[in-house]
Structure formats: structure tokens, C-alpha cells
Scaffold this motif. Sequence first.
Motif, PDB file in Angstrom:
ATOM      1  N   TRP A  67       1.007   4.537  13.075  1.00 14.18           N
ATOM      2  CA  TRP A  67       0.150   3.416  13.416  1.00 14.18           C
ATOM      3  C   TRP A  67       0.937   2.353  14.168  1.00 14.18           C
ATOM      4  N   ALA A 113       0.815  -1.209   0.000  1.00 14.93           N
ATOM      5  CA  ALA A 113       0.000   0.000   0.000  1.00 14.93           C
ATOM      6  C   ALA A 113       0.852   1.263   0.000  1.00 14.93           C
ATOM      7  N   LYS A 136      -4.206   2.755   4.500  1.00  5.93           N
ATOM      8  CA  LYS A 136      -3.987   3.631   3.342  1.00  5.93           C
ATOM      9  C   LYS A 136      -5.005   4.757   3.312  1.00  5.93           C
ATOM     10  N   LYS A 137      -6.248   4.457   3.748  1.00  2.00           N
ATOM     11  CA  LYS A 137      -7.290   5.485   3.784  1.00  2.00           C
ATOM     12  C   LYS A 137      -7.179   6.379   5.011  1.00  2.00           C
ATOM     13  N   GLY A 138      -6.371   5.942   5.981  1.00  2.00           N
ATOM     14  CA  GLY A 138      -6.170   6.756   7.170  1.00  2.00           C
ATOM     15  C   GLY A 138      -7.241   6.621   8.223  1.00  2.00           C
ATOM     16  N   THR A 139      -8.013   5.530   8.195  1.00  2.00           N
ATOM     17  CA  THR A 139      -9.044   5.298   9.201  1.00  2.00           C
ATOM     18  C   THR A 139      -9.143   3.811   9.493  1.00  2.00           C
ATOM     19  N   ARG A 194      -5.726  -1.790   3.560  1.00  2.00           N
ATOM     20  CA  ARG A 194      -6.658  -0.879   2.886  1.00  2.00           C
ATOM     21  C   ARG A 194      -7.099   0.244   3.820  1.00  2.00           C
ATOM     22  N   ALA A 195      -7.362  -0.103   5.091  1.00  2.00           N
ATOM     23  CA  ALA A 195      -7.800   0.898   6.055  1.00  2.00           C
ATOM     24  C   ALA A 195      -6.678   1.884   6.379  1.00  2.00           C
ATOM     25  N   GLN A 226     -13.095   1.145   8.864  1.00  2.00           N
ATOM     26  CA  GLN A 226     -13.316   0.161   7.810  1.00  2.00           C
ATOM     27  C   GLN A 226     -12.742  -1.193   8.199  1.00  2.00           C
ATOM     28  N   TYR A 227     -11.581  -1.192   8.852  1.00  2.00           N
ATOM     29  CA  TYR A 227     -10.956  -2.445   9.277  1.00  2.00           C
ATOM     30  C   TYR A 227     -11.830  -3.170  10.291  1.00  2.00           C
TER      31      TYR A 227
END
Length: 372
Positions: free
Chosen positions: A143, A29, A292-295, A289-290, A298-299
Motif C-alpha cells: 500500500w 493494526a 487491515k481488511k485489504g480493501t 481498518r480498511a 470502506q475507507y
Amino acid sequence: MHLIPRETEVFIVGGGPAGLAAAIAACQAGLKVTVADSSIPPIDKACGEGIMPDGLAALEQLDVTVDDSMAAPFLGIRFVGEGLSVAAKFAHGVGRGVRRTTLHTVLAGKAANSGARLLWGARVSGLTERGVTVNGREISSRWVVGADGHNSRVRRWAGLKGHNTRPPRFGFRRHFAVSPWSQYVEVYWSDRGQVTVTPIGKDEICAAIVTRDPHFRFESALRVLPLLRDHLAGATPSTREHGAISATSRLHHIAQERVALIGEASGSVDALTGEGLSMAFQQALALARALKKGTLRQYEREHRRILGLPRAMGGLMLTMDRSGLFRRRVFQGLASDPALFARLLALHTGASSVRGLGIGTAMRMGWQLLAA
């Protein structure tokens, strides 16, 4: 071991398969990743050493290949017990049995080649406001991912509380130098526990016991499982017995602010489901994926979905373990309708969904099991 960096975007505590998969996915990512583990590779753990087709599909997305040069294929699952043998093939693809140390070496190599810093023999002692403390030094990290197993320290440091939903069971694994006699992973059932046999090479199998009784070891298992005893007659153990705990645990939340959990640190199902590695690899892709979106919201949603069916199947198998009457009825039902076992296995490995089957078909499957 790499030099300890001053900062990183993603810091992963735990360098087992879950942590390494998370590192590979995060690197893919485009994130800067560091992994730390107090152990020195290859890292071993007592498990059944089988990867289901959905786990292999997730590994393909991570660009990790487990082929015949390092593993043995298996076509499906066979249950043996109650005087019956019932089997089902996977709806799509095959599974593969691979030594845990071999898998760890492959994943560690891929993580390093993907650009992750791997800090082996490094001790992580806590979270800080900016990151983590490693070998007494602070590393700044956007993170922090806890991939440090069932007794996760990261989970405790972050205040992400969980609980065991059932008493833990005991797992014991041993390898035997014998040619696999089946193209299936075989699960031998008894009143005292189960023995899972997985082909892992042309001349070797992995035998793993899961039991409520810590005294139920291979010698006693072979006394109550004559078919397995016949298959292993004259076989030479190629490794010593290796033990672990098989726990079923659930967390209210697996992420908060900048901390996320993955693998057994984030909740687990009984080892008998065979889905531990598959779930971890799918979680790694969802987590990347989460990030990369910065949240992490979603995870959390995807994590609940990934654990849903394995948790339900684990509950069914644990009920079969506790109740001999229920187990006999399930065996009779599966034997009388082999297609039912195939549909359950397709659900279990993600080849079909309850929605895809339709509510009517799903209800009929449930009724068949209850009425067996």
C-alpha cells in the motif's frame, strides 16, 4: 534516520500529523509501516493550533495523550463581531491548544515507538509497479499512502484528480507571550477576514488570520479589531509571522487499487472550521481498518462521512465571510438564541448528529439561521 528498507507493507509519503497518525494506526493494526518526508523534524505549519474534542478522542484511540503539560484546555468557541459576542461550550469534553511543533514531536515519538520506520530528509520521486522510489532506490510496498498535503504529488502520480471548490484564502500565524484572557477559542470577525485566538499555554496564545486579502496582516487586523487590540496591548510576539494557504478542495475519489490519500491530500475544508487535525486523525483510524481488511472501498465511504459536516460548516462560515449582511444576521440569530450556537457546535464536533437531533430540529435550526 533509519536505513531505507527493501520492502514494507504500508509506505506513507509525508510525515506531518496526518502521515504520522496513519502510521500509528497502521502499526496498531499489525502492519509493517515506513514513513518518508523530505523535511527534518519537528515540522511546523501555520495553523490555529487548536484540537477539537473529536480530534482528542481520535488521538486517544491512537494511544496519544495531549495533556496540560504540553497544551492549554479550552471549553468552547466564542465569535466576536458585529458589536456582539456569542459563545458556546462543547457538549462533551474540552479542546486543547498545542504548538504544532510540540504535537509533531509527540506524534513522531509515538510512531517510532509503535514500530514505524521514519525516513526523515528522504525524497520520494515517484510510484513504481511494486512500490515507490526513495532517494533513487525502489521500495516494494503493498500500500502507498499520500499524506503530502494540498499539492500532493502522490495524488498526481496516481491520477486521483481533485479541484478547488472555492478560491483559496491566505493564513498567517503568530504567537504572543501573554496570558490567555479567555477559556474559549475566540474568532474575531471583520469584513477583511477572521483572527482566531487559541490559548496554547499559561503565558502564550496563538493568533491566526484567515483572509481573502494577502495584505491583511496583524497590524491591519488590530486596526479594525479594537477588542483584540486591547487584549494584545503590550504583548510581545514570541515567534515570527508564518504563512500558509487555506483551501477548500474536493476529490471524486481518494483511493484506487493500492494508493490512498489522507489529510489535505485527500480534500480539505477552510481552516476557519478548526477541524483539519480532527479529520486527519479520524481518517487515520478509518484507513487502518480498511488496510487491515485489504480493501480501500470502506475507507472511501468513511472518508466521505468524516468530511461531510465540516464541509457544510465551512460553507456556512465562508458565506459569513463574503456577506456582511448574512454575517450580521447570523450573529443576531445566535445572540438571540444561545442554545442554537451550542447545538451547531455539537454537530460540528460530532457530539450529536443530524439524525440524532431529528429532522424537525435540524430544519428549525436551519430556519432560525435563515430567518435571523
